[in-house]
Scaffold this motif. Structure first.
Motif, PDB file in Angstrom:
ATOM      1  N   ILE A 194      30.988  48.185 -36.191  1.00 60.34           N
ATOM      2  CA  ILE A 194      31.173  48.569 -34.788  1.00 60.34           C
ATOM      3  C   ILE A 194      30.488  49.910 -34.511  1.00 60.34           C
ATOM      4  O   ILE A 194      29.928  50.108 -33.439  1.00 60.34           O
ATOM      5  N   ASN A 195      30.511  50.821 -35.473  1.00 59.98           N
ATOM      6  CA  ASN A 195      30.064  52.196 -35.256  1.00 59.98           C
ATOM      7  C   ASN A 195      28.634  52.504 -35.678  1.00 59.98           C
ATOM      8  O   ASN A 195      28.159  53.603 -35.423  1.00 59.98           O
ATOM      9  N   PHE A 196      27.969  51.569 -36.351  1.00 63.31           N
ATOM     10  CA  PHE A 196      26.638  51.850 -36.873  1.00 63.31           C
ATOM     11  C   PHE A 196      25.656  50.761 -36.473  1.00 63.31           C
ATOM     12  O   PHE A 196      26.031  49.605 -36.306  1.00 63.31           O
ATOM     13  N   ASN A 197      24.383  51.152 -36.339  1.00 68.03           N
ATOM     14  CA  ASN A 197      23.309  50.211 -36.015  1.00 68.03           C
ATOM     15  C   ASN A 197      23.212  49.112 -37.051  1.00 68.03           C
ATOM     16  O   ASN A 197      23.279  47.942 -36.747  1.00 68.03           O
ATOM     17  N   LYS A 198      22.977  49.511 -38.274  1.00 64.56           N
ATOM     18  CA  LYS A 198      22.847  48.576 -39.386  1.00 64.56           C
ATOM     19  C   LYS A 198      23.670  49.113 -40.530  1.00 64.56           C
ATOM     20  O   LYS A 198      23.612  50.286 -40.855  1.00 64.56           O
ATOM     21  N   ILE A 199      24.445  48.228 -41.129  1.00 70.14           N
ATOM     22  CA  ILE A 199      25.238  48.613 -42.283  1.00 70.14           C
ATOM     23  C   ILE A 199      25.066  47.553 -43.357  1.00 70.14           C
ATOM     24  O   ILE A 199      25.075  46.362 -43.066  1.00 70.14           O
ATOM     25  N   ILE A 200      24.819  48.013 -44.576  1.00 71.15           N
ATOM     26  CA  ILE A 200      24.717  47.095 -45.695  1.00 71.15           C
ATOM     27  C   ILE A 200      25.723  47.512 -46.755  1.00 71.15           C
ATOM     28  O   ILE A 200      26.221  48.637 -46.752  1.00 71.15           O
ATOM     29  N   PHE A 201      26.007  46.590 -47.638  1.00 74.46           N
ATOM     30  CA  PHE A 201      26.908  46.875 -48.747  1.00 74.46           C
ATOM     31  C   PHE A 201      26.173  46.609 -50.049  1.00 74.46           C
ATOM     32  O   PHE A 201      25.592  45.539 -50.231  1.00 74.46           O
ATOM     33  N   ILE A 202      26.172  47.585 -50.937  1.00 77.31           N
ATOM     34  CA  ILE A 202      25.606  47.449 -52.273  1.00 77.31           C
ATOM     35  C   ILE A 202      26.769  47.118 -53.196  1.00 77.31           C
ATOM     36  O   ILE A 202      27.623  47.964 -53.461  1.00 77.31           O
ATOM     37  N   ASN A 203      26.830  45.871 -53.647  1.00 78.86           N
ATOM     38  CA  ASN A 203      27.905  45.396 -54.505  1.00 78.86           C
ATOM     39  C   ASN A 203      27.564  45.690 -55.962  1.00 78.86           C
ATOM     40  O   ASN A 203      26.577  45.190 -56.488  1.00 78.86           O
ATOM     41  N   LEU A 204      28.383  46.499 -56.601  1.00 78.75           N
ATOM     42  CA  LEU A 204      28.171  46.846 -58.008  1.00 78.75           C
ATOM     43  C   LEU A 204      29.113  46.097 -58.943  1.00 78.75           C
ATOM     44  O   LEU A 204      29.141  46.366 -60.136  1.00 78.75           O
ATOM     45  N   SER A 205      29.864  45.163 -58.417  1.00 75.97           N
ATOM     46  CA  SER A 205      30.814  44.409 -59.218  1.00 75.97           C
ATOM     47  C   SER A 205      30.081  43.439 -60.136  1.00 75.97           C
ATOM     48  O   SER A 205      29.293  42.611 -59.684  1.00 75.97           O
ATOM     49  N   ALA A 206      30.343  43.538 -61.423  1.00 81.86           N
ATOM     50  CA  ALA A 206      29.720  42.627 -62.379  1.00 81.86           C
ATOM     51  C   ALA A 206      30.358  41.241 -62.299  1.00 81.86           C
ATOM     52  O   ALA A 206      29.750  40.251 -62.673  1.00 81.86           O
TER      53      ALA A 206
END
Length: 67
Positions: free
Chosen positions: A24-36
């Protein structure tokens, strides 16, 4: 002005809620998943190993994410 943002960590229910609310608050948001354990095939979620820092930095630069 809205920024492009990346969240880095393990994907779990709390993280999913933060990601959803942050859109809602950002233009583009991504998530870097570090879960093995969990490899996700969801839009704007990228799966990496913790030792792949160079690849993560290249992705962030490519997507224009500074925060």
């Amino acid at each position: 002005m809205k920024n492009n943002v990346a969240i880095i960590g393990n994907y779990e229910p709390l993280t999913a809620n933060v990601l959803k609310e942050s859109k809602i608050n950002f233009n583009k948001i991504i998530f870097i998943n570090l879960s093995a354990k969990k490899k996700l095939s969801i839009r704007d979620i990228y799966n990496f190993k913790i030792y792949e820092l160079a690849k993560i930095i290249k992705l962030l630069k490519k997507l224009g994410i500074k925060d």
